[in-house]
Write a protein that holds these residues in place. Structure first.
Motif, mmCIF file in Angstrom:
data_model
loop_
_atom_site.group_PDB
_atom_site.id
_atom_site.type_symbol
_atom_site.label_atom_id
_atom_site.label_comp_id
_atom_site.label_asym_id
_atom_site.label_seq_id
_atom_site.Cartn_x
_atom_site.Cartn_y
_atom_site.Cartn_z
ATOM 1 N N VAL A 345 0.864 -1.181 0.000
ATOM 2 C CA VAL A 345 0.000 0.000 0.000
ATOM 3 C C VAL A 345 0.897 1.227 0.000
ATOM 4 O O VAL A 345 1.421 1.641 1.045
ATOM 5 C CB VAL A 345 -0.958 -0.008 1.204
ATOM 6 C CG1 VAL A 345 -1.876 1.215 1.156
ATOM 7 C CG2 VAL A 345 -1.791 -1.277 1.221
ATOM 8 N N GLY A 374 -5.003 -3.514 -5.524
ATOM 9 C CA GLY A 374 -4.470 -2.404 -6.296
ATOM 10 C C GLY A 374 -4.894 -2.471 -7.748
ATOM 11 O O GLY A 374 -5.049 -3.562 -8.310
ATOM 12 N N ASN A 401 -4.286 2.103 -4.564
ATOM 13 C CA ASN A 401 -4.060 0.982 -3.642
ATOM 14 C C ASN A 401 -4.974 1.111 -2.433
ATOM 15 O O ASN A 401 -5.341 2.220 -2.032
ATOM 16 C CB ASN A 401 -2.616 0.955 -3.140
ATOM 17 C CG ASN A 401 -1.610 0.671 -4.239
ATOM 18 O OD1 ASN A 401 -0.442 0.999 -4.108
ATOM 19 N ND2 ASN A 401 -2.041 0.075 -5.332
ATOM 20 N N ALA A 402 -5.321 -0.030 -1.829
ATOM 21 C CA ALA A 402 -6.116 -0.033 -0.604
ATOM 22 C C ALA A 402 -5.824 -1.308 0.166
ATOM 23 O O ALA A 402 -5.370 -2.314 -0.406
ATOM 24 C CB ALA A 402 -7.610 0.074 -0.916
ATOM 25 N N ARG A 426 -7.233 1.740 4.727
ATOM 26 C CA ARG A 426 -6.245 2.691 4.244
ATOM 27 C C ARG A 426 -6.190 2.603 2.727
ATOM 28 O O ARG A 426 -6.249 1.505 2.171
ATOM 29 C CB ARG A 426 -4.859 2.370 4.809
ATOM 30 C CG ARG A 426 -4.652 2.734 6.265
ATOM 31 C CD ARG A 426 -5.236 1.707 7.194
ATOM 32 N NE ARG A 426 -4.693 1.843 8.544
ATOM 33 C CZ ARG A 426 -5.052 1.079 9.565
ATOM 34 N NH1 ARG A 426 -5.973 0.137 9.388
ATOM 35 N NH2 ARG A 426 -4.523 1.247 10.742
ATOM 36 N N TRP A 427 -6.053 3.748 2.071
ATOM 37 C CA TRP A 427 -5.942 3.721 0.622
ATOM 38 C C TRP A 427 -5.104 4.906 0.158
ATOM 39 O O TRP A 427 -4.861 5.857 0.913
ATOM 40 C CB TRP A 427 -7.315 3.711 -0.037
ATOM 41 C CG TRP A 427 -8.204 4.883 0.252
ATOM 42 C CD1 TRP A 427 -8.915 5.110 1.388
ATOM 43 C CD2 TRP A 427 -8.484 5.968 -0.635
ATOM 44 N NE1 TRP A 427 -9.628 6.272 1.282
ATOM 45 C CE2 TRP A 427 -9.387 6.831 0.042
ATOM 46 C CE3 TRP A 427 -8.084 6.299 -1.920
ATOM 47 C CZ2 TRP A 427 -9.873 7.993 -0.519
ATOM 48 C CZ3 TRP A 427 -8.574 7.457 -2.504
ATOM 49 C CH2 TRP A 427 -9.454 8.289 -1.799
ATOM 50 N N SER A 428 -4.630 4.812 -1.047
ATOM 51 C CA SER A 428 -3.763 5.850 -1.588
ATOM 52 C C SER A 428 -3.848 5.834 -3.102
ATOM 53 O O SER A 428 -4.261 4.837 -3.706
ATOM 54 C CB SER A 428 -2.308 5.643 -1.129
ATOM 55 O OG SER A 428 -1.792 4.433 -1.673
ATOM 56 N N TYR A 429 -3.447 6.943 -3.700
ATOM 57 C CA TYR A 429 -3.378 7.018 -5.157
ATOM 58 C C TYR A 429 -2.206 7.905 -5.534
ATOM 59 O O TYR A 429 -1.674 8.657 -4.700
ATOM 60 C CB TYR A 429 -4.690 7.549 -5.746
ATOM 61 C CG TYR A 429 -5.027 8.967 -5.348
ATOM 62 C CD1 TYR A 429 -4.680 10.036 -6.171
ATOM 63 C CD2 TYR A 429 -5.717 9.233 -4.161
ATOM 64 C CE1 TYR A 429 -5.001 11.343 -5.816
ATOM 65 C CE2 TYR A 429 -6.038 10.521 -3.799
ATOM 66 C CZ TYR A 429 -5.688 11.584 -4.629
ATOM 67 O OH TYR A 429 -5.997 12.866 -4.276
#
Length: 472
Positions: A345, A374, A401-402, A426-429
């Motif tokens: 992540v 992802g 992503n998570a 939790r996640w992101s880009y």
């Protein structure tokens, strides 16, 4: 320490002595042009003899399995094709430096008018070889020194000693490898090792001394590995500020486990694939063959890749795992899952998601259940001057992503477990650049925007660098 991972034919008679490896050419020699034409047109060619030139310590019986199919050839084109396939199998054994194939008309009193002799000219590897290289792991680098004794007993056995010194890990290992004659995909290996690693996210130092045995075999389109491992583990504190929760688990333990892994891999590349799929399923059972640790561990990895227009690639990945303690003893910090960082992540620091100790240090303790997913879009570099050059090693990378990592109360039931894994995601880009290092590893430089951050999580908001062989 636990990390997130989804972790016959009888020999045919042969004449002559030996083998070799390398060129892809099949040579036809000592044949008159008219005779060559007759052979090419003959639909009833017979391979009478196979010779090996250059053999020293290699036993001929193991070679018979690899070249047996050439005797089934029906015409000259078939002979050339099967000879090439036999050459590839001989090279695969890892005991020859060069292999060349020579096809000639049969000679001698028993020669048939349509008979052929095939000679494999080989050059064996030295009895002992050494190597020095660098290796890229998941966000760490290592210097690796190796010593190899190929073809130790003359039947493709291999004895290997390896020393690795890295930024977080130092290891010694001695391995013996033995393939099954005629079925190189089936092999047995015995390993002795010592590994010392540092895990700063947990303020932990771990030293493993162990022995393991592996049996690898294919079934249909799947590859399987059965493994037994016995390891003496020594856990210690990495710093004075190590939390009490980690100190409590310090000391010596013994783990004995049985594990099984199944892999289906249709990708065209393991590092930066453009098409194909990957499925890995692992199971590990500890405690029934002795030792202090008792648990059942399941985890998997799924990846799908689809090539789109303009040489772009859409990739989707899903990881997951579950660690179930057996008995009243809790699981060890060394067996739990860890999540977060530039290889899973993104946008979070290395393994900085999930349960944490109390106090100022906030050491990460790992979790008993996790999932991570992802979606990625890889495209060629913009303004690339020409295709097929150095620019093909780089790809532009867009990602989302998570994931989540937690501990479970196994008395609550599956619905409660799923609900807990769905909480606090939790996640992101972000976007970045990917560099492919051959088919060995890859580097990523991404600009990350982390979201869904929970109390205690450590983030990397902005530029993040990643290196490794396995990415979400």
């Amino acid at each position: 320490m636990g990390t997130v991972h989804a972790r016959s034919l009888d020999p045919l008679p042969m004449h002559g002595p030996e083998l070799g490896i390398h060129t892809d050419e099949v040579e036809v020699v000592d044949v008159e042009p008219q005779t060559k034409q007759e052979i090419l047109e003959n639909k009833d060619v017979v391979v009478q003899h196979v010779h090996f030139d250059g053999l020293g310590r290699t036993k001929e019986d193991i070679l018979g399995f690899e070249i047996a199919d050439v005797f089934n050839a029906k015409n000259f084109i078939d002979v050339m094709q099967k000879s090439h396939e036999a050459r590839q199998k001989l090279l695969r054994l890892g005991i020859f430096r060069e292999v060349e194939v020579v096809i000639d008309t049969s000679q001698g009193e028993d020669a048939l008018p349509n008979g052929l002799d095939i000679t494999f000219e080989v050059v064996e590897l030295r009895r002992m070889t050494g190597s020095y290289n660098t290796m890229v792991g998941n966000n760490e680098g290592s210097m690796v020194l190796g010593l190899k004794l190929p073809n130790l007993l003359g039947r493709a056995e291999k004895l290997t000693f390896q020393f690795s010194y890295g930024t977080k890990e130092t290891s010694y290992g001695l391995s013996f490898f033995k393939p099954q004659p005629g079925h190189f995909e089936r092999s047995f290996s015995l390993n002795l090792y010592k590994v010392t690693g540092q895990f700063p996210w947990s303020s932990l130092r771990e030293t493993d001394r162990g022995i393991s045995t592996d049996f690898n075999f294919p079934i249909w389109k799947t590859n399987h590995t059965l493994k037994w491992e016995g390891v003496w583990r020594e856990l210690g504190c990495l710093a004075r500020t190590t939390s009490f929760a980690v100190r409590e688990e310090s000391g010596h333990t013994l783990k004995s486990s049985l594990s099984h892994a199944m892999v289906i891999d249709t990708r065209n590349s393991a590092i930066l694939p453009k098409k194909g799929a990957l499925l890995k399923i692992n199971q590990e059972l500890a405690g029934y063959t002795g030792g202090d640790a008792s648990f059942l561990k399941e985890d998997f990895e799924l990846q799908l890749n689809k090539q789109l227009i303009f040489d772009s690639v859409l990739s989707a990945s899903l990881w997951g795992g579950l660690l179930l303690p057996i008995g009243e003893k809790p699981t060890s910090i060394a067996d739990r899952f860890y999540l977060g960082g530039p290889t899973s992540v993104r946008g979070f620091s290395m393994y900085s998601i999930g349960p944490q100790s109390e106090g100022l240090t906030g050491d990460y303790l790992g979790g008993e259940a996790y999932w991570a997913g992802g979606v990625h879009l890889y495209t060629p570099l913009p303004f690339r001057p020409v295709q097929g050059g150095f620019g093909d090693l780089f790809r532009t990378h867009f990602f989302l992503n998570a994931g989540n990592l937690c501990n479970l109360n196994y008395g609550e039931g599956p619905r409660a477990h799923l609900q807990k894994l769905a909480e606090c995601i939790r996640w992101s880009y972000g976007a970045g650049i990917v560099l492919r290092l051959g088919n060995i590893a890859r580097l990523e430089l991404n600009y990350c925007i982390p979201m869904g951050v929970q109390s205690g999580d450590r983030i990397c908001d902005g530029v993040q660098f990643g290196a490794g062989i396995r990415f979400l």
